[in-house]
Write an enzyme that holds these catalytic residues in place. Structure first.
Site, PDB file in Angstrom:
ATOM      1  N   HIS A 200     -69.793 -11.150  17.515  1.00  0.00           N
ATOM      2  CA  HIS A 200     -69.385 -12.324  18.285  1.00  0.00           C
ATOM      3  C   HIS A 200     -68.117 -12.890  17.627  1.00  0.00           C
ATOM      4  CE1 HIS A 200     -69.686 -16.614  19.557  1.00  0.00           C
ATOM      5  NE2 HIS A 200     -70.483 -16.204  20.516  1.00  0.00           N
TER       6      HIS A 200
ATOM      7  N   ASP B  64     -75.724 -12.419  10.745  1.00  0.00           N
ATOM      8  CA  ASP B  64     -75.614 -13.399  11.824  1.00  0.00           C
ATOM      9  C   ASP B  64     -76.862 -13.254  12.694  1.00  0.00           C
ATOM     10  OD1 ASP B  64     -75.124 -14.882  14.052  1.00  0.00           O
ATOM     11  OD2 ASP B  64     -73.320 -13.806  14.680  1.00  0.00           O
TER      12      ASP B  64
ATOM     13  N   GLN C 154     -78.796 -14.395  17.575  1.00  0.00           N
ATOM     14  CA  GLN C 154     -79.610 -13.838  18.663  1.00  0.00           C
ATOM     15  C   GLN C 154     -80.991 -13.414  18.180  1.00  0.00           C
ATOM     16  OE1 GLN C 154     -78.997 -13.882  21.864  1.00  0.00           O
ATOM     17  NE2 GLN C 154     -76.956 -14.737  21.610  1.00  0.00           N
TER      18      GLN C 154
ATOM     19  N   LYS D 235     -80.370 -21.910  20.437  1.00  0.00           N
ATOM     20  CA  LYS D 235     -80.933 -20.655  20.972  1.00  0.00           C
ATOM     21  C   LYS D 235     -82.406 -20.522  20.575  1.00  0.00           C
ATOM     22  CE  LYS D 235     -76.487 -18.312  20.527  1.00  0.00           C
ATOM     23  NZ  LYS D 235     -75.754 -18.393  21.780  1.00  0.00           N
TER      24      LYS D 235
ATOM     25  N   CYS E 118     -67.838 -13.933  24.456  1.00  0.00           N
ATOM     26  CA  CYS E 118     -67.294 -14.188  23.108  1.00  0.00           C
ATOM     27  C   CYS E 118     -67.369 -12.934  22.254  1.00  0.00           C
ATOM     28  CB  CYS E 118     -68.009 -15.341  22.405  1.00  0.00           C
ATOM     29  SG  CYS E 118     -67.722 -16.922  23.166  1.00  0.00           S
TER      30      CYS E 118
HETATM   31  C1  PLP Z   1     -74.353 -13.113  17.950  1.00  0.00           C
HETATM   32  C2  PLP Z   1     -73.850 -14.524  17.972  1.00  0.00           C
HETATM   33  N1  PLP Z   1     -73.243 -15.019  16.899  1.00  0.00           N
HETATM   34  C3  PLP Z   1     -72.791 -16.285  16.848  1.00  0.00           C
HETATM   35  C4  PLP Z   1     -72.940 -17.123  17.931  1.00  0.00           C
HETATM   36  C5  PLP Z   1     -72.407 -18.502  17.821  1.00  0.00           C
HETATM   37  O1  PLP Z   1     -73.420 -19.459  18.023  1.00  0.00           O
HETATM   38  P1  PLP Z   1     -72.999 -20.997  18.033  1.00  0.00           P
HETATM   39  O2  PLP Z   1     -71.970 -21.123  19.127  1.00  0.00           O
HETATM   40  O3  PLP Z   1     -74.261 -21.728  18.360  1.00  0.00           O
HETATM   41  O4  PLP Z   1     -72.452 -21.306  16.714  1.00  0.00           O
HETATM   42  C6  PLP Z   1     -73.534 -16.649  19.090  1.00  0.00           C
HETATM   43  C7  PLP Z   1     -73.625 -17.491  20.302  1.00  0.00           C
HETATM   44  O5  PLP Z   1     -73.609 -17.011  21.416  1.00  0.00           O
HETATM   45  C8  PLP Z   1     -74.022 -15.320  19.109  1.00  0.00           C
HETATM   46  O6  PLP Z   1     -74.633 -14.822  20.193  1.00  0.00           O
END
Ligand code: PLP
Length: 414
Positions: free
Chosen positions: A131, A208, A211, A234, A372
């Site tokens: 992401h 990370d 998900q 999430k 993203c």
């Molecule tokens: C794999 C992954 N990493 C990071 C994020 C970033 O999450 P946040 O926008 O809540 O910081 C997301 C959000 O869609 C994600 O799916």
């Protein structure tokens, strides 16, 4: 406060659905079919009640007051931290740092852990399925320090090529930062194996977990990672709250990320000293309501049962995969052998944005775009996908509704 209505096994999706008030609403005159969970999940009544309870009954700032309300607010806020610790099986609450979201958790590590030690020629290793939140912070620190961002490739099904990742870990690697699960493809990475590979060469690892954390049990001690980033919204919790789960010895060795109130032990104009963990990394008034709401969300997930949620979603993924594969012109993007809860797809001759707009008219919420994860789209040579993503309250009927709506899309474009 309403306790979570759902209890552990057997998994009863109707009962779970009854706990989510928004699922009773209609969209465009049709029952809501919410399949945009990878963007954010809906909130159970228990979370809404926890937020209302905080603001209605115990609203006060934390850590600073001797008065009754401040004590109650602090107890609820710190109580949530203990729930989060247990959820991730961290060793102590000192290892749970509240942040705004996973993005901030990753930035905290990039700026307070990696940046101070990063020199020209050093490397940061990520994967091709990250992401933007797990790309851009590393680009920023690498650019500033003359370091290099290396990217482990993925195969045509969207699975990480582990041998390549292994090959890219070298003496210059300062951190390996990988998604536990891809938001664009659904791929689940073998993170314990990746940690073992990196640690064998003395390289720390950030996972990370944005998900993965709401789809499967996560045990940071079993994974052995140095850092695990997660995001509350999430995890069926509120927006604006996230966590960085980090090994205490790493946090001890790091300078603060942001300066301000609560993160200090003493301040003079000449110098300041830092508070104990985890407060050293929590400057300013925190998102108290958000933390308490996240604690309630975690209680709820635990009550439903993480194994039961994972099994339910795997069954839905199998069903949805079969359904989409049976629709002429639909191609799934992301078919790794180990994956969860994401059905990313394209339809021949139809832009994903049009798919999203037409299925929305049928009450079906999916996301369209690059999610993203622009480099993932580039890898597959497409500008975007439509993405249906699952959560514990989804049903086969939701996927049937999606398939019917895709039939309408086909009619419009035929
Ligand atoms: C794999 C992954 N990493 C990071 C994020 C970033 O999450 P946040 O926008 O809540 O910081 C997301 C959000 O869609 C994600 O799916």
């Amino acid at each position: 406060m309403t306790p979570p209505a759902a209890t552990s096994a057997p998994f009863d999706v109707a009962r779970v659905r009854a706990d989510f008030p928004i699922l009773r609403r209609k969209v465009r005159g049709k029952p809501l079919v919410y399949l945009d969970n990878a963007a954010t999940t809906q909130k159970p009544q228990a979370v809404l009640d926890a937020l209302t309870h905080y603001y209605t009954d115990i609203n006060a700032n934390v850590h600073r007051g001797v008065h009754e309300l401040s004590g109650l607010a602090t107890d609820a806020y710190e109580g949530a931290r203990e729930k989060i610790r247990a959820f991730f099986n961290a060793r102590s609450v000192q290892e749970i740092v509240y942040t705004r979201n996973a993005t901030e958790s990753i930035n905290l590590v990039a700026y307070a852990f990696v940046r101070p030690a990063l020199a020209a020629g050093d490397e940061v290793l990520i994967t091709a399925m990250e992401h933007h939140s797990n790309i851009v912070p590393w680009q920023l620190v690498c650019e500033e320090r003359g370091a290099r961002l290396r990217v482990a490739p993925i195969d045509d099904r969207g699975a990480l090529i582990l041998d390549e990742l292994d090959r890219l870990i070298g003496p210059q690697t300062k951190i390996v930062s990988v998604a536990h699960m891809s938001n664009a493809l659904g791929t689940i990475n073998p993170v314990a194996e990746i940690v073992a590979m990196a640690h064998a060469r003395g390289v720390p690892v950030l996972i990370d977990g944005s998900q993965a954390a709401y789809h499967m049990p996560v045990d940071v001690q079993a994974l052995g990672c140095d850092f695990y980033a997660a995001t509350g919204h999430k995890l069926y919790g509120p927006t604006g709250i996230g966590v960085l789960v980090a090994r205490a010895e790493r946090l001890e060795a790091m300078p603060p990320f942001l300066g301000g109130g609560d993160m200090i032990r003493s301040v003079t104009f000449e110098r300041s000293t830092w508070n104990d963990l985890p407060y050293k990394f929590e400057a300013g008034t925190p998102n108290i309501a958000g933390a308490i709401g996240l604690g309630a969300a975690i209680d709820y997930i635990q009550a439903v049962g993480r194994d039961a949620i994972a099994a339910h979603e795997q069954e839905l993924l199998r069903y949805g995969t079969g359904l989409l594969e049976s629709i002429p012109g639909v191609r799934l993007i992301g078919t790794a052998p180990v994956k969860s809860s994401i059905l990313s797809f394209v339809m021949e001759g139809i832009h994903p944005h049009d798919i999203g707009t037409i299925v929305d008219r049928e009450g079906v919420a999916v996301r369209t775009g690059h999610h993203c994860a622009q480099p993932v789209m580039d890898r597959f040579g497409i500008p975007a996908t439509a993405r249906a993503s699952l959560a514990m309250y989804n049903t086969r009927e939701d996927l049937d509704a999606l398939a019917r709506a895709l039939g309408k899309v086909r009619e419009v474009f035929s």
